[in-house]
Design a protein around this motif. Sequence first.
Motif, short mmCIF file in Angstrom:
data_model
loop_
_atom_site.label_atom_id
_atom_site.label_comp_id
_atom_site.label_asym_id
_atom_site.label_seq_id
_atom_site.Cartn_x
_atom_site.Cartn_y
_atom_site.Cartn_z
N GLY A 1 -3.00 -2.60 8.27
CA GLY A 1 -3.25 -3.87 9.09
C GLY A 1 -4.06 -5.15 8.44
N ARG A 2 -3.96 -4.98 7.18
CA ARG A 2 -4.26 -6.11 6.13
C ARG A 2 -3.24 -6.95 6.14
N LEU A 3 -2.07 -6.24 6.13
CA LEU A 3 -0.57 -6.95 5.58
C LEU A 3 -0.14 -7.42 7.54
N GLY A 4 -0.37 -6.85 8.52
CA GLY A 4 0.08 -7.93 9.60
C GLY A 4 2.30 -7.69 9.65
N THR B 1 1.26 4.66 -7.58
CA THR B 1 0.46 5.49 -7.36
C THR B 1 1.28 6.23 -5.83
N ASP B 2 1.74 7.94 -6.18
CA ASP B 2 1.75 8.36 -4.38
C ASP B 2 0.30 8.15 -3.11
N VAL B 3 -0.68 7.51 -3.10
CA VAL B 3 -1.28 8.19 -2.61
C VAL B 3 -1.52 7.17 -1.07
N LEU B 4 -0.50 6.14 -0.94
CA LEU B 4 -0.40 4.80 -0.35
C LEU B 4 1.82 5.22 0.11
N LEU B 5 1.45 5.72 2.12
CA LEU B 5 2.87 5.66 2.38
C LEU B 5 4.22 4.61 1.95
N GLY C 1 -0.69 1.02 12.08
CA GLY C 1 -1.18 2.10 11.45
C GLY C 1 -2.02 3.05 11.88
N ASP C 2 -1.49 3.26 13.06
CA ASP C 2 -1.13 4.14 13.74
C ASP C 2 -1.65 5.86 13.63
N GLY C 3 -2.33 6.34 13.63
CA GLY C 3 -2.15 7.52 12.91
C GLY C 3 -2.35 8.00 11.45
N LEU C 4 -2.52 6.81 11.02
CA LEU C 4 -2.41 7.75 8.98
C LEU C 4 -3.74 7.08 9.33
N CYS D 1 -3.96 2.80 7.02
CA CYS D 1 -4.12 2.18 7.89
C CYS D 1 -4.85 0.62 8.30
N SER D 2 -5.69 0.90 7.13
CA SER D 2 -6.40 -0.54 6.60
C SER D 2 -5.21 -1.30 5.98
N LEU D 3 -4.77 -0.71 5.33
CA LEU D 3 -3.62 -1.58 3.75
C LEU D 3 -2.67 -2.41 5.25
#
Length: 232
Positions: free
Chosen positions: A39-42, A78-82, A27-30, A35-37
Amino acid sequence: MAGGELVSAYGSVGWDGIGVLRIRYSGDGLDALNCSLRGRLGERVVPVEAVQGVEVSDSGFRLVLRDGSDPLQAVTGTDVLLDLYDFPAVDPVLADEIAGDIRRTLVRRDVPATASTAWLVAPPGAADRLEGRDATLTVANGQLTFAYQRSAGRKKRALGDPWSVQLGDITDVQWAPHLGGLGGRGFLRITTPSTPTERPKPKHDPAAVHTERDTDVEALLFAARLLTRIRP
């Protein structure tokens, strides 16, 4: 081709040359939510049977999954997530090679481009309990239970307090994150055969729970896991 690995600022895509893709997220730079999502997914494992197509362009490498193959992708809406399957700025030569090999594998295995009838990508791990702003959701004994907080209004408690619904009676799960500003609260809500066509706002909807900003990701993972319970 024996396979290969594409490296992007958003993570990496590894292709084993046989039929399995391994995605490792970064999630670098997001922004905080993405970034949190990630990081959780791995790491996630994607079988080639879940893939509808592969796109390679000057901007990067993108996997297009079959509808209904990934519960996490299905519930975002949603379009909030990349896009979790879009990886920019990768090695273009290697991207072309991997894309070609995946396409040939899809043809050999006769993978249809139509929607999948079963989940092919495992949902992320999630707890069976979600603490919301106005209710607590719990999955147990084949039911989803809404236990409302004191702050919940009369309309929220219209179906009972607590209110339980059989998992088999849930037809859809919707999630939205905090968007900021008035009315921008995040929420998770379900749909059943008795849900009215014009449903109330999540604040008044008995089948919805408002979520806190710092639990947006938890709510998303809970929603994705819930989808796999109602659609095996």
